[in-house]
Design a protein around this motif. Structure first.
Motif, PDB file in Angstrom:
ATOM      1  N   LEU A   1       4.031   1.780  -2.536  1.00  0.00           N
ATOM      2  CA  LEU A   1       3.227   1.583  -1.334  1.00  0.00           C
ATOM      3  C   LEU A   1       3.070   0.099  -1.046  1.00  0.00           C
ATOM      4  CD1 LEU A   1       0.407   4.172  -2.092  1.00  0.00           C
ATOM      5  CD2 LEU A   1       2.039   4.339  -0.201  1.00  0.00           C
ATOM      6  N   PRO A   2       3.106  -0.292   0.218  1.00  0.00           N
ATOM      7  CA  PRO A   2       2.868  -1.701   0.550  1.00  0.00           C
ATOM      8  C   PRO A   2       1.387  -2.025   0.399  1.00  0.00           C
ATOM      9  CG  PRO A   2       3.066  -0.409   2.555  1.00  0.00           C
ATOM     10  CD  PRO A   2       3.355   0.535   1.411  1.00  0.00           C
ATOM     11  N   TYR A   3       1.095  -3.179  -0.139  1.00  0.00           N
ATOM     12  CA  TYR A   3      -0.308  -3.568  -0.323  1.00  0.00           C
ATOM     13  C   TYR A   3      -0.888  -4.169   0.948  1.00  0.00           C
ATOM     14  CZ  TYR A   3      -4.495  -5.804  -2.181  1.00  0.00           C
ATOM     15  OH  TYR A   3      -5.792  -6.185  -2.409  1.00  0.00           O
ATOM     16  N   ASP A   4      -0.062  -4.953   1.668  1.00  0.00           N
ATOM     17  CA  ASP A   4      -0.538  -5.583   2.889  1.00  0.00           C
ATOM     18  C   ASP A   4       0.522  -5.434   3.974  1.00  0.00           C
ATOM     19  OD1 ASP A   4       1.426  -7.373   2.134  1.00  0.00           O
ATOM     20  OD2 ASP A   4      -0.001  -8.819   1.311  1.00  0.00           O
ATOM     21  N   GLU A   5       0.289  -6.043   5.098  1.00  0.00           N
ATOM     22  CA  GLU A   5       1.202  -5.945   6.236  1.00  0.00           C
ATOM     23  C   GLU A   5       1.447  -7.347   6.777  1.00  0.00           C
ATOM     24  OE1 GLU A   5       1.474  -3.636  10.550  1.00  0.00           O
ATOM     25  OE2 GLU A   5      -0.172  -3.215   9.175  1.00  0.00           O
ATOM     26  N   GLY A   6       2.623  -7.894   6.468  1.00  0.00           N
ATOM     27  CA  GLY A   6       2.934  -9.243   6.928  1.00  0.00           C
ATOM     28  C   GLY A   6       1.978 -10.275   6.379  1.00  0.00           C
ATOM     29  N   GLY A   7       1.530 -10.083   5.154  1.00  0.00           N
ATOM     30  CA  GLY A   7       0.598 -11.025   4.550  1.00  0.00           C
ATOM     31  C   GLY A   7      -0.845 -10.778   4.916  1.00  0.00           C
ATOM     32  N   LYS A   8      -1.087  -9.871   5.853  1.00  0.00           N
ATOM     33  CA  LYS A   8      -2.445  -9.546   6.261  1.00  0.00           C
ATOM     34  C   LYS A   8      -2.864  -8.203   5.654  1.00  0.00           C
ATOM     35  CE  LYS A   8      -2.086 -11.907  10.734  1.00  0.00           C
ATOM     36  NZ  LYS A   8      -2.189 -11.729  12.212  1.00  0.00           N
ATOM     37  N   PRO A   9      -4.142  -8.048   5.331  1.00  0.00           N
ATOM     38  CA  PRO A   9      -4.596  -6.762   4.784  1.00  0.00           C
ATOM     39  C   PRO A   9      -4.319  -5.618   5.760  1.00  0.00           C
ATOM     40  CG  PRO A   9      -6.291  -8.450   4.574  1.00  0.00           C
ATOM     41  CD  PRO A   9      -5.228  -9.036   5.442  1.00  0.00           C
ATOM     42  N   ILE A  10      -3.946  -4.467   5.227  1.00  0.00           N
ATOM     43  CA  ILE A  10      -3.777  -3.283   6.070  1.00  0.00           C
ATOM     44  C   ILE A  10      -5.128  -2.905   6.654  1.00  0.00           C
ATOM     45  CG2 ILE A  10      -3.203  -0.828   6.053  1.00  0.00           C
ATOM     46  CD1 ILE A  10      -1.154  -1.424   3.888  1.00  0.00           C
ATOM     47  N   ASP A  11      -5.121  -2.638   7.952  1.00  0.00           N
ATOM     48  CA  ASP A  11      -6.367  -2.304   8.648  1.00  0.00           C
ATOM     49  C   ASP A  11      -6.563  -0.783   8.627  1.00  0.00           C
ATOM     50  OD1 ASP A  11      -8.577  -2.052  10.202  1.00  0.00           O
ATOM     51  OD2 ASP A  11      -7.769  -3.092  11.958  1.00  0.00           O
ATOM     52  N   PHE A  12      -7.438  -0.310   7.766  1.00  0.00           N
ATOM     53  CA  PHE A  12      -7.656   1.131   7.639  1.00  0.00           C
ATOM     54  C   PHE A  12      -8.651   1.659   8.667  1.00  0.00           C
ATOM     55  CE2 PHE A  12      -5.894   0.020   3.535  1.00  0.00           C
ATOM     56  CZ  PHE A  12      -5.009   1.054   3.317  1.00  0.00           C
ATOM     57  N   SER A  13      -9.217   0.762   9.466  1.00  0.00           N
ATOM     58  CA  SER A  13     -10.131   1.229  10.506  1.00  0.00           C
ATOM     59  C   SER A  13      -9.382   1.766  11.721  1.00  0.00           C
ATOM     60  CB  SER A  13     -11.058   0.093  10.939  1.00  0.00           C
ATOM     61  OG  SER A  13     -10.318  -0.940  11.584  1.00  0.00           O
ATOM     62  N   VAL A  14      -8.081   1.441  11.824  1.00  0.00           N
ATOM     63  CA  VAL A  14      -7.266   1.934  12.936  1.00  0.00           C
ATOM     64  C   VAL A  14      -6.878   3.381  12.647  1.00  0.00           C
ATOM     65  CG1 VAL A  14      -5.122   1.625  14.220  1.00  0.00           C
ATOM     66  CG2 VAL A  14      -6.393  -0.371  13.401  1.00  0.00           C
ATOM     67  N   PRO A  15      -7.070   4.292  13.606  1.00  0.00           N
ATOM     68  CA  PRO A  15      -6.726   5.699  13.354  1.00  0.00           C
ATOM     69  C   PRO A  15      -5.251   5.880  13.017  1.00  0.00           C
ATOM     70  CG  PRO A  15      -8.082   5.485  15.328  1.00  0.00           C
ATOM     71  CD  PRO A  15      -7.697   4.098  14.918  1.00  0.00           C
ATOM     72  N   GLY A  16      -4.982   6.938  12.265  1.00  0.00           N
ATOM     73  CA  GLY A  16      -3.603   7.272  11.928  1.00  0.00           C
ATOM     74  C   GLY A  16      -3.185   6.734  10.572  1.00  0.00           C
ATOM     75  N   ASN A  17      -1.931   6.999  10.232  1.00  0.00           N
ATOM     76  CA  ASN A  17      -1.369   6.622   8.941  1.00  0.00           C
ATOM     77  C   ASN A  17      -0.823   5.194   9.014  1.00  0.00           C
ATOM     78  OD1 ASN A  17       0.028   6.363   6.545  1.00  0.00           O
ATOM     79  ND2 ASN A  17       1.273   8.199   6.817  1.00  0.00           N
ATOM     80  N   PRO A  18      -1.333   4.259   8.215  1.00  0.00           N
ATOM     81  CA  PRO A  18      -0.847   2.871   8.256  1.00  0.00           C
ATOM     82  C   PRO A  18       0.650   2.749   7.998  1.00  0.00           C
ATOM     83  CG  PRO A  18      -2.858   3.018   6.963  1.00  0.00           C
ATOM     84  CD  PRO A  18      -2.430   4.429   7.245  1.00  0.00           C
ATOM     85  N   LEU A  19       1.229   3.699   7.256  1.00  0.00           N
ATOM     86  CA  LEU A  19       2.665   3.618   6.961  1.00  0.00           C
ATOM     87  C   LEU A  19       3.502   3.793   8.232  1.00  0.00           C
ATOM     88  CD1 LEU A  19       2.807   5.669   3.637  1.00  0.00           C
ATOM     89  CD2 LEU A  19       2.700   3.184   3.912  1.00  0.00           C
TER      90      LEU A  19
END
Length: 897
Positions: free
Chosen positions: A458-476
């Protein structure tokens, strides 16, 4: 000997065990092996007394087996993927990985003071890439063997969070987080072919002799083997016939209508043609997808206008309705309804004014069905009405068989065996789970990832930025650097599968991984051959169906793929389901404002607010009890410790019921209800041995036990008593002669026998009762120092599985060689168990009224004389002669007065 200070003793002996490495599982030649496993925990970050009870039970068995000369495997891990971590990330803005590993560290810190005999070197979490990478390898092997496939399936869809919801995330038809009305949507999902193993999983239950009967029955019902009839209704206006499968073909003459699922091909065709049908079907697709959710929902129906012919009376036409309670993935997605004998069908027919016709009556009943359907057991005889096979009085079972035979001979139906068990849908549209190791390529289609590329982490972040889990849907789905990849087959641009696996997958093979947790393949066959099967599995009854069923399937699939030996197709030789640790719940009610996510309307609802045990106080005056929040004292500037202020608060709460705390007794400990007891608080106050002793001694292990402060204090007092007994014996004159040596030795050997039997049979509370009794005998004994020392050292050994720290200290204090934990288990001397006398209970008119002690070989006539001379017998006879006296030698005396 200094006084009993549990924290000091326990830390010292835990260090000694660690330094000696006695709990590390080793394949030492010549010894039998024993694998004991408790169902591993979810890392919530908070250990409670339910965990303590579960792990202490396993620990008793592990320590006992170590003492009886076994190589013991007793591992621990964490079932670490799943929704709670992602929920926490959504709520706090953190990351599921950080939250999970932080909680694991906390729980390990909480577990270690308990002194559990765990091989910590084998610990893993299912979210470790090393673990789920091997799980991905298993998936690829299953895929190669045809045990995994993709198909369309109906799921719970949250239209605001834009994600699939598990059934437990649907609350009153709404998404647990968004509050949006849930829709039933058809998506492409991955499935394990567990249904191919239905008969094998069912028949093998008979071999699981050391499983609780209720668990085997629960699994049998879930697999749900049934013999029924499959046949078709011919449509009157032409078109494809409607095929149905029924387990009650005997009720065909009570048919009222034919029902089809909203997802049936006919319903879908009508949906495409008619806005009215489309609107109805859309309404049906709101709510959960489970059988329970559908059964409890309001019954909805739509008359399609289609009519079909009854197979036995072609001039008898039945209407075809779309009904929201019919599942497409069971049977054929179509049924015939017999409302007289099915409550669900009856509710539907009453709502839509459809006819109700009896196929049978109870033998003593003539009246038609009124408000309830008549659904007797299939084994019960009933009186049949116009049964086409000529039956008058017969059981449902006989009628089913007769109907199937009749239909087959007439050529309009076929007897079919089906199973309730459906294939296991493993796709989850969320981040915190094991990625499914396939790639989607426009040219090649669905392509398995190459094993050398595993793990697909699993990726830990996205482009060096933390994954935003507040956005609806699957971050992947929106993570291009992870999602976008090269096709393993042709090398062209492709996309990874963004679904992750159901967390049941993670826990369905962990027991096998523990045999070789660092292996570069899912298992090391040599280690699996040695350590498997799990000799004793321990866990909650709530996992009696799915977890155990899925594990049994996985073991078979792993065997097919070469990862487990033949013997491990049933991986758990013995299963024990422990009761819960309960504690009272303390709650008040508060008003909460809620906003509807669809309409924006605000409303006020009453919600329960739960309080920790330390936050409340019970006040008792003049025989009246009230429970109040300690904060109530603070609000009024009063002290909990001042008696007159407690009295004032009692009066205030009694006069104002809204201030009182409602007490729900003996409820399951739950973090959400704030009624958990922190083991570290108990350990710091009394010691781990006290906590262990209490949870084992208060009730049989299969029953619930209520945690009380008074119970913990009583357990601690007893352990102090044992400590003081050891100290007294240590102060004895080594050369002084005593009396009663043989009597004490006899009691010691009886205790060895009884405690051994208790542990072997999971009767831990019974074993502890014997230890209580023997402690009392030893404390009163006047035997010599040599015999008392032998007795207290034996007592320490027998207590060691339950209270290992105290036992170790007693063993050391008395000069025992090495560690008590590794000393050979004491063996009862049969010669010392031979009794010269026997105690016989006396029953008078079937009720026990007393007992007599007689010589073992005393003549029956003499036993009868002694029994008749007993005070209770004399009182019952009141001068009269007994009608009968029955002496069963060595067992009982029955007197009939």
């Amino acid at each position: 000997m200094p006084r009993y200070i549990a924290p000091e003793i326990e830390a010292r002996w835990q260090k000694a065990w660690d330094e000696a490495g006695i709990f590390q599982a080793k394949r030492t030649g010549g010894k039998p092996k024993y694998y004991v496993l408790e169902m591993f925990p979810y890392p919530s970050g908070k250990l409670h007394m339910g965990h303590v009870r579960n792990y202490t039970m396993g620990d008793v068995i592990a320590r006992y087996k170590l003492s009886t000369g076994h190589n013991v495997l007793h591992p621990m891990g964490f079932d670490a993927f799943g929704m709670p971590a992602e929920n926490a990330a959504m709520a706090s803005g953190g990351h599921p990985k950080d939250w999970t590993y932080s909680n694991i560290d906390t729980m390990v810190e909480q577990m270690k003071p308990l002194g559990l005999s765990l091989d910590w070197s084998r610990m893993f979490a299912t979210c470790d890439p090393e673990y789920y990478g091997q799980q991905q390898a298993l998936f690829l092997d299953f895929l190669e063997k045809g045990l995994v496939y993709r198909k369309n399936a109906v799921v719970n869809w949250d239209p605001i969070d834009m994600t699939v919801l598990a059934n437990e995330q649907v609350e009153n038809g709404r998404g647990w987080r968004s509050g949006a009305l849930v829709e039933r949507r058809e998506l492409t999902q991955w499935f394990f072919k567990i249904s191919d193993f239905s008969e094998e999983l069912l028949s093998a239950l008979d071999t699981l002799e050391n499983w609780p009967a209720k668990v085997r029955l629960m699994q049998e019902n879930w697999i749900g083997k049934s013999r029924g009839l499959q046949f078709s209704f011919e449509r009157t206006g032409g078109g494809a016939p409607i095929e149905v499968y029924t387990t009650r073909p005997d009720t065909l003459m009570g048919a009222s209508f034919v029902g089809i699922s909203p997802d049936h091909p006919i319903a879908k065709a009508l949906e495409a043609e008619s806005e009215e049908v489309a609107a109805f079907v859309a309404e049906c697709r709101k709510g959960g997808t489970t059988e329970e959710a559908i059964e409890t929902a309001e019954k909805l129906g739509y008359d399609t206008g289609i009519r079909v012919k009854h197979p036995l009376k072609p001039d008898w036409e039945l209407p075809v309705w779309i009904a929201n309670f019919i599942l497409m993935d069971y049977g054929t997605g179509a049924i015939f309804a017999c409302p007289a004998h099915d409550q669900r069908d009856l509710d539907f027919c009453r709502k839509y004014d459809l006819p109700v016709t009896n196929a049978f009556f109870a033998l003593e009943e003539d009246a038609p069905v009124a408000t309830e359907a008549l659904v007797p057991p299939k084994s019960e005889k009933v009186r049949w009405v116009d049964h086409f096979a000529g039956l008058t009085e017969a059981t449902g079972e006989d009628a089913i068989n007769a109907t199937v035979d009749f239909a087959e001979k007439a050529g309009w139906g076929q007897g079919v065996t089906k199973y309730r068990l459906r294939d296991w849908g493993l796709s989850r549209q969320r981040y915190w789970g094991c990625p499914i190791p396939v790639v989607h390529c426009e040219d090649c289609g669905v392509v398995p990832e190459k094993k050398e590329n595993l793990p697909i982490a699993l990726p830990y972040d996205e482009g060096g930025k933390p994954i935003d889990f507040s956005v609806p849907g699957n971050p992947l789905d929106r993570h291009p650097t992870w999602r976008d990849c090269a096709c393993p087959s042709c090398g062209k641009p492709a996309q990874r599968e963004t679904d992750t696996m159901d967390t049941f997958v993670d826990s369905s093979w962990y027991f096998a991984r523990f045999t070789a947790p660092r292996a570069e393949t899912p298992t090391d066959m040599a280690e699996a051959e040695y350590w498997m099967n799990v000799d004793q599995y321990i866990g909650g009854i709530e996992h009696a169906i799915l977890h155990l069923l899925y594990s049994r399937f996985f073991a078979r699939a792993m065997h097919i793929c070469g990862h487990l030996p033949e013997k491990s197709k049933e991986p758990f030789d013995a299963l024990f389901t422990q009761g819960m640790v309960t504690h009272a719940i303390y709650k008040t009610r508060e008003l909460v404002e809620r906003t509807d996510s669809n309409t924006g309307e605000k409303s006020t609802v009453i919600k329960d607010k739960f309080h920790y045990p330390d936050d409340v106080v019970q006040l008792s005056y003049n025989g009246i009890d009230v429970v109040a929040l300690k904060s109530t004292f603070e609000e009024h500037g009063m002290s909990v410790d001042v008696d007159n202020e407690r009295r004032a608060i009692h009066a205030l709460v009694y006069q104002n019921p809204g201030l009182a705390v409602e007490v729900v007794p003996s409820a399951k400990m739950s973090k959400s209800k704030n009624n958990v007891v922190d083991p570290l608080h108990i350990i710091s106050s009394f010691g781990a041995d006290t906590a262990r002793w209490f949870v084992l001694s208060d009730s049989p292990p299969e029953r619930d036990v209520e945690w009380t402060a008074s119970g913990a204090e009583a357990a601690h007092k007893h352990l102090n008593r044992v400590w003081n007994l050891c100290d007294r014996i240590g102060e004895m004159d080594r050369n002084a002669e005593g009396e009663g040596d043989e009597e004490l030795l006899r009691e010691m050997h009886k205790c060895i026998r009884d405690v051994t039997l208790g542990i072997d049979s999971f009767g831990f509370n019974a074993a502890i009762a014997k230890l209580y009794a023997f402690t009392g005998t030893l404390s009163k004994s006047k035997a010599s120092y040599k015999v008392q020392r032998q007795a207290v050292m034996t007592l320490a050994q027998l207590m060691s599985p339950m209270t290992p720290h105290l036992a170790e200290d007693i063993w050391n204090h008395q000069g025992g060689e090495g560690l008590c934990a590794t000393a050979p288990w004491p063996v009862a001397d049969d010669a010392m168990l031979v009794e010269d006398t026997v105690t016989l209970p006396i029953q008078i008119n079937g009720k026990r009224r007393g007992e007599i002690e007689v010589a073992k070989d005393l003549d029956k006539a003499e036993v009868e004389k002694l029994a008749l001379a007993h005070e209770a017998v004399q009182k019952a006879l009141n001068g009269s002669a007994p009608k009968k006296v029955i002496v069963v030698p060595g067992r009982i005396v029955n007197v009939v007065a």
